[in-house]
Design an enzyme around this catalytic site. Structure first.
Site, mmCIF file in Angstrom:
data_model
loop_
_atom_site.group_PDB
_atom_site.id
_atom_site.type_symbol
_atom_site.label_atom_id
_atom_site.label_comp_id
_atom_site.label_asym_id
_atom_site.label_seq_id
_atom_site.Cartn_x
_atom_site.Cartn_y
_atom_site.Cartn_z
ATOM 1 N N LEU A 157 -10.372 0.475 5.392
ATOM 2 C CA LEU A 157 -10.953 1.022 4.308
ATOM 3 C C LEU A 157 -10.124 2.097 3.710
ATOM 4 C CD1 LEU A 157 -13.796 0.105 2.854
ATOM 5 C CD2 LEU A 157 -14.751 1.955 3.883
ATOM 6 N N HIS A 158 -10.087 3.121 4.441
ATOM 7 C CA HIS A 158 -9.145 4.304 4.013
ATOM 8 C C HIS A 158 -9.383 5.182 3.046
ATOM 9 C CE1 HIS A 158 -6.692 2.500 7.154
ATOM 10 N NE2 HIS A 158 -5.950 1.848 6.104
ATOM 11 N N CYS A 200 1.766 2.758 13.505
ATOM 12 C CA CYS A 200 1.029 2.021 12.216
ATOM 13 C C CYS A 200 1.595 2.476 10.871
ATOM 14 C CB CYS A 200 -0.526 2.277 12.174
ATOM 15 S SG CYS A 200 -1.493 1.892 13.632
ATOM 16 N N CYS A 234 0.880 -1.004 -0.145
ATOM 17 C CA CYS A 234 0.202 0.105 -0.070
ATOM 18 C C CYS A 234 0.940 1.225 0.040
ATOM 19 C CB CYS A 234 -0.950 -0.148 1.177
ATOM 20 S SG CYS A 234 -1.977 -1.511 1.323
#
Ligand code: SAH
Length: 332
Positions: free
Chosen positions: A207-208, A326, A105
């Site tokens: 989801l972002h 994170c 990602c």
């Protein structure tokens, strides 16, 4: 640490040995087999030679709230794991499930160096053991586990479940299923399988973004698992478990943090059955490419959600100083 040969060594020995060994390693937290006095001395010596209990790790501590450890595995691979200390007695370990990550990602440091391999169940457990031993000196224990370190847990489903069973075992760490959370990019098969799993593990979904166009720009897995497919799987999960899902939403400045994004997000979330979800807004931790949304923007976004009856929380930024927050785990 290497417990791979443990069962082989214990086969043919009295059957209660395996139970005693689990209790010694995961409950009493022994660091040397000689502490397992219930076992005969010869066996202890053999275990010390073939199943060493020492953990190869460097610990970086920032303050009283967070510590990051880099663990070296037996093949030389390195993984990172983080301890977060909340209010008294609540200690969460954020574990890795893979070495590197195949998802890559755009906002996450982990996948930038590619993917090496899945972690074995005991390699996942070893991360918890390391911090459990440290906490024991303070008379504390690991109370919560989140699979939010390196890797995608649902691309290593079976080993993650095996690790959870060990962590949950009453004769071992005894960490309640409700205190264990698995976070996924939205691997639909994994979400559905977890719905069948007879333990009440928490599920978080990254989801972002409020639509596939934006999501596809930061998450390449969105091609295979677009938002509709995730919602479908989540609904089947909800039907089976009746357990609240956590929807994770990264707040990236001028990318997905506008009021119209919040409105779009609301429409999507209304498709989730029974309203069994809570949105967790996460300020993006810098990894190079994007900028985090300002706290005012996050607050505004949250207010739009809440005005529409959607529960939302904001994730605490643990461990930024030690690059242990994170998305910052790179395994270097
Ligand atoms: N593969 C799993 C677990 C990985 S990380 C997943 O995708 O959910 C756990 C959480 O940290 C995920 O929600 C992930 O999207 C988020 N995260 C990744 N990079 C981040 C960053 N730079 N800042 C804040 N959160 C990030």
């Amino acid at each position: 640490m290497n417990l791979i040969n443990l069962e082989k060594i214990l086969s043919g020995k009295p059957s209660f040995y395996l139970k005693e060994v689990r209790r010694a390693v995961f409950k009493k937290l022994i660091k040397d087999w000689n502490e397992a006095t219930i076992l005969p001395q010869e066996l202890r010596a053999e275990l010390n030679e073939k199943c060493p209990l020492d953990i190869e790790a460097d610990i970086l501590a920032s303050d009283d709230n967070a510590a990051k450890a880099v663990l070296e595995l037996k093949d030389g691979c390195k993984i990172e794991t983080v301890l977060m200390r909340h209010e008294a007695g609540r200690n969460t370990v954020c574990v890795s499930s893979q070495v590197g990550c195949p998802l890559a990602c755009k906002f996450c440091a982990t996948g930038q160096n590619g993917f090496k391999r899945n972690l074995e169940p005991l390699e996942i457990v070893e991360q918890v053991l390391l911090f459990a031993r440290i906490l024991k000196q303070k008379n504390e224990r690991v109370s919560n586990i989140v699979f939010m370190g390196m890797g995608e847990p649902f691309l290593n489903y079976d080993n993650v479940i095996q690790a959870i069973l060990i962590l949950n075992d009453k004769n071992g760490f005894n960490i309640g299923a409700r205190h264990i959370s698995v976070s996924t990019i939205g691997i639909a098969e994994g979400i559905e399988k977890l719905g069948e799993f007879p333990f009440q593990i928490n599920l978080a979904i990254s989801l972002h973004a409020p639509n596939n166009e934006l999501r596809g720009k930061i998450i390449s897995a969105n091609k295979k698992y677009p938002i509709e497919k995730i919602i479908e799987a989540a609904n089947r999960y909800l039907e089976k478990t009746d357990r609240q899902i956590m929807v994770e939403y990264l707040m990236i400045k001028d990318f997905n943090d506008s009021e119209s994004c919040a409105q779009e997000l609301i429409k999507i979330l209304q498709k989730l059955k029974r309203g069994l979800f809570i949105v967790n807004l996460i300020a993006y931790n810098p990894t190079g490419i994007f900028k985090p949304s300002s706290s005012e923007q996050i607050k505004k976004f949250r207010q739009v959600l809440e005005k529409n009856g959607i529960k939302a929380t904001q994730r605490w930024k643990f461990g930024r100083d030690i690059k242990g927050a994170c998305g910052q785990l790179a395994g270097k």
